[in-house]
Design a protein around this motif. Structure first.
Motif, short mmCIF file in Angstrom:
data_model
loop_
_atom_site.label_atom_id
_atom_site.label_comp_id
_atom_site.label_asym_id
_atom_site.label_seq_id
_atom_site.Cartn_x
_atom_site.Cartn_y
_atom_site.Cartn_z
N PHE A 1 0.80 -1.22 0.00
CA PHE A 1 0.00 0.00 0.00
C PHE A 1 0.84 1.27 0.00
CE2 PHE A 1 -2.57 -3.14 2.60
CZ PHE A 1 -3.28 -3.59 1.50
N SER B 1 -6.04 7.49 3.72
CA SER B 1 -5.90 6.05 3.55
C SER B 1 -7.22 5.39 3.20
CB SER B 1 -5.32 5.44 4.83
OG SER B 1 -4.05 5.99 5.11
N ASP C 1 -9.52 6.79 1.44
CA ASP C 1 -9.71 7.12 0.03
C ASP C 1 -8.89 6.17 -0.86
OD1 ASP C 1 -10.79 9.54 -1.74
OD2 ASP C 1 -8.83 9.01 -2.50
N PHE C 2 -7.65 5.93 -0.47
CA PHE C 2 -6.77 5.05 -1.25
C PHE C 2 -7.31 3.62 -1.24
CE2 PHE C 2 -3.06 2.31 -1.83
CZ PHE C 2 -2.48 2.88 -2.95
N THR D 1 -10.67 3.57 -3.45
CA THR D 1 -10.57 3.90 -4.87
C THR D 1 -9.44 3.17 -5.59
OG1 THR D 1 -9.14 5.81 -4.42
CG2 THR D 1 -11.52 6.21 -4.44
N LYS D 2 -8.40 2.73 -4.86
CA LYS D 2 -7.24 2.13 -5.52
C LYS D 2 -7.03 0.65 -5.20
CE LYS D 2 -6.00 6.16 -7.21
NZ LYS D 2 -6.15 6.46 -8.66
N VAL D 3 -7.44 0.23 -4.01
CA VAL D 3 -7.13 -1.13 -3.57
C VAL D 3 -8.31 -2.08 -3.78
CG1 VAL D 3 -6.47 -2.57 -1.62
CG2 VAL D 3 -5.44 -0.30 -1.90
N LYS E 1 -11.46 -4.14 -5.01
CA LYS E 1 -11.96 -4.59 -6.31
C LYS E 1 -13.48 -4.42 -6.37
CE LYS E 1 -7.83 -5.98 -7.39
NZ LYS E 1 -7.00 -5.18 -8.33
#
Length: 575
Positions: free
Chosen positions: A455, A479, A481-482, A485-487, A489
């Motif tokens: 991460f 965190s 948000d990350f 939106t990013k981690v 599925k």
């Protein structure tokens, strides 16, 4: 910011030669990763030689105080004590006019070493060399991954910092100067071009000294600039410096220089007898103000973020209260659909029914989910009515508390604006943290291992449920948000305390959300409850849905999302 250039170092070295040169190093203290103090006994006097390789305040000067030190000395400090403890200072030298200081030492057993201080901003370093210029250790190790040209590692040969092609302004000839002027400045000798040429062509000359030389020259001509440069050379050669402490209109120290400067009003320049004294005074003020600014900005940001979060929460609670008034109507819709189910077919997008709850009994249209049977549509309406009622009841109970929290935070922000010291700023934080108003600063109640490799710098923790499913949650809004939106599925399960500021929680499903057992969902809901603002409540409603039903609105703050198709589980964070 204060610039520590070659002229400043020359003035410091001139005084160090009169004070610590030939002295004995009695004690070495390392205060943190960048700052060290060498206690030197010389000429029946004790001196504290302070060195810093910090990115913002790299410097060297005699100091009047000893900053605190850790209980366990760092490895570099122990290395310096091994080689330099009890050693005599044979010489203190500046490398030409560059920002490099060399202190040559000799131990009682005859072993000789050199301590090299490179004052290069964020690339500053303190390096210990053997008598054969082998690196014994350094404050900052530089590997080949950082620099292919110059590695600073134990056992390597010492290579001077880049910039060796620059001219030494103290020893260059007029012919070399004229060649520099011709090649580096050319025919367009504007003041800006001359200043850039001086910085690019000469070692130890930074923007401040280049500006000073230009002002003293009076015109951008080769002879005028050469004469101004010559005056600097004479000053360094004779060591006839005139240290100045420069302040702003409010009396705060902002600069130090070894001669009067034409870049500041004369009334703001205060003569001092020692350049080391000037630097000690200046940097004490600068570091104190920097610590205050850093602490102030950190707390101000945390309070404003908390205020924004609670305003958003309050907005959601007020919406829930308004929506609660619609719960009775949703219940009526469900009963009307149920009563008219014999006239409704699965696949209908709406149902036209008589509203028996209206005295005039008009015919109304109720939207339906075409994928559901009439009875399932009725149950969906009953569920929406129940959730709306529950959310409204919770909102009514929480609104006054959130408003009180907002008032407390606003008051803290006003108090912060009147703070003038670091201690004054720091004293505000514990109270706000104790009241759970600065969630991002708190230690989290649920233990978990942070995974830096996957991460990056995001503060995301990992747990494993009793059923073997991976649960992730964020430690702060960035965190969260990350993670979302990013981690996460699309088919991972996403959880959040309903209408309450808190952590985003994700259950990794390996694209099989239906396979996640109820026990894992409840464990993840417990994580969400224990990491939200209502963690001291007896019961916390936690919504969960698929990640693909979670959306971050355009230009929304980090961690702010909307979601739909959620289900709710009530858990007690105190269990």
């Amino acid at each position: 910011m204060m610039t520590y250039d070659g002229l400043v170092l020359a003035a410091v070295v001139a005084e160090l030669k009169r004070t610590v040169e030939t002295g004995r190093i009695q004690h070495i203290r390392q205060h943190d990763d960048s700052d060290l103090t060498f206690e030197v006994r010389s000429r029946n006097e004790s001196y504290l030689l302070f060195m810093s390789v910090s990115a913002r305040f790299s410097r060297v000067h005699l100091s009047s105080g000893k900053p605190p030190t850790p209980q366990t000395p760092p490895n570099f400090c122990m290395l310096l004590r091994k080689y330099l403890g009890g050693a005599f200072i044979r010489s203190v030298e500046q490398s030409g006019f560059d920002r490099v200081l060399k202190i040559n030492t000799q131990a009682p057993d005859g072993n000789r070493n050199t301590l090299v201080l490179e004052l290069m901003g964020k690339h500053s370093n303190l390096i210990l060399l053997s008598d054969t210029d082998k690196i014994l250790g350094a404050a900052k190790h530089v590997s080949a991954a950082v620099s292919r040209y110059r590695q600073v590692l134990p056992g390597r040969d010492y290579i001077p910092p880049p910039g060796g092609s620059k001219l030494d302004p103290l020893s260059c000839s007029r012919a070399e100067y004229d060649a520099l002027w011709r090649d580096g400045i050319g025919t367009e000798a504007t003041e800006d071009n001359v200043k850039r040429g001086l910085v690019a062509g000469f070692s130890g000359i930074g923007p401040f000294l280049a500006e000073e030389i230009m002002l003293r020259a009076g015109s951008p001509t080769p002879d005028a600039v050469w004469n101004a440069l010559e005056n600097i050379r004479v000053m360094v050669g004779t060591r006839e410096f005139a240290p100045m402490l420069i302040t702003n209109e409010r009396g705060s120290s902002i600069y130090a220089y070894p001669m009067p400067t034409r870049q500041h009003p004369e009334k703001l320049q205060h003569p001092r007898s020692s350049m080391n004294e000037v630097l000690d005074t200046l940097y004490r003020d600068l570091t104190r103000r920097d610590a205050f600014d850093t602490e102030y900005a950190s707390l101000e940001t945390a309070i404003k973020r908390s205020i924004a979060a609670r305003r958003q929460t309050l907005k959601g609670l007020e919406t829930s209260v308004v929506d609660g008034k619609k719960s009775e109507r949703l219940q009526q819709f469900g009963e009307l659909v149920l009563a008219s189910q014999h006239t409704i077919e699965k696949g209908d997008k709406s149902a036209r029914v008589i509203d028996y709850y209206d005295p005039e009994m008009p015919e109304i249209e109720i939207p339906l989910d075409e994928k559901m049977t009439p009875r399932e549509n009725a149950e969906r309406l009953f569920q929406r009515a129940r959730k709306t009622r529950e959310a409204s009841a919770l909102a009514v109970n929480r609104i006054d508390g959130v408003r009180d929290e907002l008032a407390t935070l606003q008051s803290a922000l006003e108090t912060l604006s009147r703070a003038t010291t670091v201690d004054g700023v720091k004293s505000l934080r514990p109270s706000l943290t104790k009241q759970n108003l600065l969630r991002a600063e708190q230690v989290h109640a649920v233990p978990g291992k942070r995974e830096e490799s996957e991460f990056g710098s995001a503060k995301i923790r990992r747990l494993t449920s009793s059923d073997g499913f991976e649960i992730l949650y964020g430690e702060n809004s960035t965190s969260n948000d990350f993670l979302t939106t990013k981690v996460a599925k699309p088919n991972d399960l996403w959880l959040h305390a309903r209408q309450i500021t808190g952590a985003h929680v994700v259950i990794r499903t390996n694209n099989r959300p239906d396979a996640v057992p109820p026990g894992t969902i409840r464990e993840a809901a417990m994580v969400a409850a224990k990491n939200c603002d209502a963690k001291h409540s007896s019961l916390v409603p936690v919504d969960y849905t698929l990640r693909k039903h979670v959306r971050k609105p355009r230009a929304a703050a980090p961690g702010l999302v909307t979601y739909q198709r959620e289900k709710t589980v009530d858990v007690s964070p105190k269990l």
